[in-house]
Design a protein around this motif. Structure first.
Motif, PDB file in Angstrom:
ATOM      1  N   VAL A 114       0.838  -1.205   0.000  1.00  0.00           N
ATOM      2  CA  VAL A 114       0.000   0.000   0.000  1.00  0.00           C
ATOM      3  C   VAL A 114       0.874   1.257   0.000  1.00  0.00           C
ATOM      4  CG1 VAL A 114      -1.675   1.303   1.348  1.00  0.00           C
ATOM      5  CG2 VAL A 114      -1.940  -1.164   1.092  1.00  0.00           C
ATOM      6  N   PHE A 115       1.883   1.292   0.861  1.00  0.00           N
ATOM      7  CA  PHE A 115       2.714   2.500   0.968  1.00  0.00           C
ATOM      8  C   PHE A 115       3.592   2.681  -0.281  1.00  0.00           C
ATOM      9  CE2 PHE A 115       2.523   1.337   5.696  1.00  0.00           C
ATOM     10  CZ  PHE A 115       1.285   1.950   5.811  1.00  0.00           C
ATOM     11  N   ALA A 116       4.049   1.567  -0.856  1.00  0.00           N
ATOM     12  CA  ALA A 116       4.868   1.675  -2.069  1.00  0.00           C
ATOM     13  C   ALA A 116       4.046   2.211  -3.243  1.00  0.00           C
ATOM     14  CB  ALA A 116       5.459   0.306  -2.427  1.00  0.00           C
ATOM     15  N   VAL A 117       2.806   1.736  -3.366  1.00  0.00           N
ATOM     16  CA  VAL A 117       1.961   2.220  -4.464  1.00  0.00           C
ATOM     17  C   VAL A 117       1.602   3.688  -4.248  1.00  0.00           C
ATOM     18  CG1 VAL A 117      -0.271   1.921  -5.609  1.00  0.00           C
ATOM     19  CG2 VAL A 117       1.087  -0.078  -5.008  1.00  0.00           C
ATOM     20  N   MET A 118       1.376   4.081  -2.992  1.00  0.00           N
ATOM     21  CA  MET A 118       1.110   5.496  -2.710  1.00  0.00           C
ATOM     22  C   MET A 118       2.321   6.355  -3.085  1.00  0.00           C
ATOM     23  SD  MET A 118      -0.773   5.030   0.987  1.00  0.00           S
ATOM     24  CE  MET A 118      -0.845   6.764   1.388  1.00  0.00           C
ATOM     25  N   THR A 119       3.497   5.876  -2.752  1.00  0.00           N
ATOM     26  CA  THR A 119       4.720   6.614  -3.102  1.00  0.00           C
ATOM     27  C   THR A 119       4.876   6.684  -4.610  1.00  0.00           C
ATOM     28  OG1 THR A 119       5.722   5.765  -1.079  1.00  0.00           O
ATOM     29  CG2 THR A 119       7.214   6.730  -2.689  1.00  0.00           C
ATOM     30  N   ALA A 120       4.626   5.562  -5.288  1.00  0.00           N
ATOM     31  CA  ALA A 120       4.803   5.523  -6.751  1.00  0.00           C
ATOM     32  C   ALA A 120       3.812   6.425  -7.462  1.00  0.00           C
ATOM     33  CB  ALA A 120       4.624   4.074  -7.238  1.00  0.00           C
ATOM     34  N   GLY A 121       2.581   6.492  -6.944  1.00  0.00           N
ATOM     35  CA  GLY A 121       1.524   7.206  -7.658  1.00  0.00           C
ATOM     36  C   GLY A 121       1.796   8.670  -7.878  1.00  0.00           C
ATOM     37  N   LEU A 122       2.641   9.273  -7.041  1.00  0.00           N
ATOM     38  CA  LEU A 122       2.933  10.706  -7.187  1.00  0.00           C
ATOM     39  C   LEU A 122       3.753  11.008  -8.438  1.00  0.00           C
ATOM     40  CD1 LEU A 122       3.880  11.859  -3.571  1.00  0.00           C
ATOM     41  CD2 LEU A 122       1.864  12.493  -4.883  1.00  0.00           C
ATOM     42  N   PHE A 123       4.611  10.071  -8.829  1.00  0.00           N
ATOM     43  CA  PHE A 123       5.609  10.397  -9.855  1.00  0.00           C
ATOM     44  C   PHE A 123       5.008  10.679 -11.236  1.00  0.00           C
ATOM     45  CE2 PHE A 123       8.236   8.290  -6.650  1.00  0.00           C
ATOM     46  CZ  PHE A 123       9.169   9.293  -6.463  1.00  0.00           C
ATOM     47  N   PHE A 416      11.966   7.814  -0.233  1.00  0.00           N
ATOM     48  CA  PHE A 416      12.143   6.854   0.868  1.00  0.00           C
ATOM     49  C   PHE A 416      11.663   7.457   2.190  1.00  0.00           C
ATOM     50  CE2 PHE A 416      14.833   4.955  -2.306  1.00  0.00           C
ATOM     51  CZ  PHE A 416      14.692   3.605  -2.070  1.00  0.00           C
ATOM     52  N   GLY A 417      11.769   8.798   2.326  1.00  0.00           N
ATOM     53  CA  GLY A 417      11.257   9.454   3.526  1.00  0.00           C
ATOM     54  C   GLY A 417       9.761   9.274   3.651  1.00  0.00           C
ATOM     55  N   MET A 418       9.055   9.431   2.542  1.00  0.00           N
ATOM     56  CA  MET A 418       7.599   9.236   2.566  1.00  0.00           C
ATOM     57  C   MET A 418       7.250   7.788   2.916  1.00  0.00           C
ATOM     58  SD  MET A 418       4.906   9.869  -0.541  1.00  0.00           S
ATOM     59  CE  MET A 418       3.217   9.251  -0.455  1.00  0.00           C
ATOM     60  N   PHE A 419       7.913   6.862   2.253  1.00  0.00           N
ATOM     61  CA  PHE A 419       7.625   5.440   2.471  1.00  0.00           C
ATOM     62  C   PHE A 419       7.925   5.033   3.913  1.00  0.00           C
ATOM     63  CE2 PHE A 419       9.155   1.045   2.563  1.00  0.00           C
ATOM     64  CZ  PHE A 419       8.050   0.383   2.066  1.00  0.00           C
ATOM     65  N   LEU A 420       9.089   5.431   4.422  1.00  0.00           N
ATOM     66  CA  LEU A 420       9.477   4.993   5.773  1.00  0.00           C
ATOM     67  C   LEU A 420       8.630   5.665   6.848  1.00  0.00           C
ATOM     68  CD1 LEU A 420      13.365   4.866   5.353  1.00  0.00           C
ATOM     69  CD2 LEU A 420      11.782   2.942   5.574  1.00  0.00           C
ATOM     70  N   THR A 421       8.223   6.913   6.635  1.00  0.00           N
ATOM     71  CA  THR A 421       7.353   7.572   7.619  1.00  0.00           C
ATOM     72  C   THR A 421       6.033   6.810   7.745  1.00  0.00           C
ATOM     73  OG1 THR A 421       8.305   9.722   7.075  1.00  0.00           O
ATOM     74  CG2 THR A 421       6.177   9.726   8.198  1.00  0.00           C
TER      75      THR A 421
END
Length: 453
Positions: A114-123, A416-421
């Protein structure tokens, strides 16, 4: 008869399982968690500033220039989408195949997805250069005449594939959490906690009717998620494969991308589960070395599949007789970006071979280092595919280099900051191991002692 190893160590009782898994949610955070969270949050704030600057000034701040118009944004998008594969694979596909070892790692792997897809979706949204117009990507009724999405474009298929995958993954993850939210609510010692987790548990009472509906919905969602695991990265690969550019126009991309996504996803799961085991000692009885070893075997297998794909690309380029295709692959390995190709091969093909040895597969430091190298190698794989194919195409007059800037570095590191937070907040607020799924497998490996029941 082959005896199975216990899936849960320490001769745990049902009460022990509940106490151990709820402990990180109910106690004050440790100094280590606070330190990591502050570091991740600082990185997230830096990421927000970088993205705000890029949106305000323009994506020219990144290294994109003629002829390399796809750069860090797309490379990092594909990287994070790939990371998001392992969670659904572990939770849905292995659930359908009744693989009991998945129970201890499925919850955290789903969260990672879930967090990886959220991070990816911004790009891709930011890569358009005008993110405030991104709603144009959706086919909604409008009065602007011929302004309509191009249904024949894989870029549009990507919008549907990624948004569907994200929605189903989040629902699947949340449904699995409902019984555990109810457990935390029942153990809550203050009104606020009881109210919040009570709302999240959707009125769960643990009745036979509740469990019957829960298991039916979970099975349906697992069935829906399984084809999405294969489809989403297949469609991402179409972004490249349906073009006429040498290096991209190839039929091997869909299985090649899916294998690579599973490879990188499992590597990230191993990285995170290693850190979880170190940070939360009680979880070492649930996420055992046997679990880690199985995942390392999958990493080694998919790493060899990826290596096979690398070799096949070269063979097909030679066998095709197409001079442009041949040039791209020779240039990929021995041209100006040859260093990135060999970093990719070393990290993805050579280093995972240490897992042929059982001692290495069961060594925490070794698997952590290998998983980090795999993650590095998989980012470089997307860099190699994207940049080396674009920077030298048909006409030498069009050749150029990607002008890497420190904004590219900021975008990559900040993600990575977004994902790890998000991930660290999840570890503090949600039960990181499924209580409801672990309890039924407590007896596995203890059959000769009569089990716990």
């Amino acid at each position: 008869m082959i005896k199975r190893n216990p899936l849960v160590l320490g001769n745990k009782t049902l009460k022990d399982v509940t106490d151990d898994i709820c402990a990180p949610v109910e106690r004050f955070p440790s100094k280590g968690w606070v330190g990591l969270f502050l570091a991740a949050k600082t990185l997230l704030l830096f990421y927000i500033v970088i993205l705000g600057t890029v949106v305000g000034v323009g994506i020219g701040l990144l290294g994109v220039t003629h002829p390399v118009f796809w750069g860090t944004m797309i490379v990092t998008f594909v990287f994070w989408i790939g990371i998001g594969h392992a969670g659904t694979l572990i939770s849905a596909v292995l659930f359908l195949f009744r693989q009991k070892w998945r129970t201890s790692v499925a919850r955290t792997a789903e969260a990672m997805t879930v967090f990886a897809v959220m991070t990816a979706g911004l790009f891709p949204l930011l890569h358009t250069g005008r993110p405030w117009l991104d709603y144009w990507l959706f086919p909604y009724p409008n009065q602007r005449g011929p302004l309509w999405v191009n249904f024949r474009s894989p870029l549009l298929w990507d919008v549907f594939a990624v948004s569907t995958y994200a929605t189903v993954s989040m629902v699947f993850w949340y449904i699995g959490l409902v019984p555990d939210f109810a457990t935390i609510k029942d153990r809550a010692k203050n009104k606020l906690r009881r109210s919040v987790y009570g709302a999240l548990s959707l009125g769960w009472r643990g009745t036979a009717r509740n469990w019957s509906h829960y298991e039916m919905v979970y099975l349906i969602l697992a069935g829906l998620s399984t084809p999405l695991v294969l489809s989403v990265h297949t469609i991402v690969s179409f972004d490249f494969a349906v073009s006429n550019l040498p290096g991209w126009h190839t039929t091997i991309f869909p299985p090649y991308f899916v294998a690579g996504a599973i490879f990188s996803g499992f590597a990230m799961v191993v990285t995170l589960m290693t850190l979880v085991r170190i940070g939360f000692k009680e979880f070492q009885n649930y996420v055992t070395l046997d679990h880690m070893e199985v995942m390392n075997k999958i990493i080694m297998t998919t790493g060899m599949l990826v290596g096979y794909a690398y070799a096949s690309e070269f063979f097909i380029a030679w066998y095709s007789g197409n001079q442009y295709e041949r040039f791209v692959f020779v240039n990929r390995a021995f041209g100006p970006y040859g260093w990135s190709y060999w970093v990719m091969v070393s990290c993805n093909v050579l280093i995972p071979q240490v897992f042929w040895f059982k001692k290495m597969r069961r060594s925490i430091p070794v698997m952590f280092i290998v998983s980090i190298f795999v993650n590095i190698g998989m980012w470089f794989e997307r860099f190699v595919i994207t940049v080396t194919s674009l920077h030298r195409d048909f006409l030498p007059a069009n050749w150029g280099m990607y002008q890497w800037s420190w904004f590219d570095t900021g975008v990559l590191v900040g993600s990575f900051g977004m994902f790890l937070t998000l991930f660290l907040l999840y570890l503090r607020l949600f039960p990181a191991v499924s209580i409801a799924e672990v309890k039924p497998v407590l007896h596995v490996g203890y059959d000769d002692k009569g089990g716990h029941h």
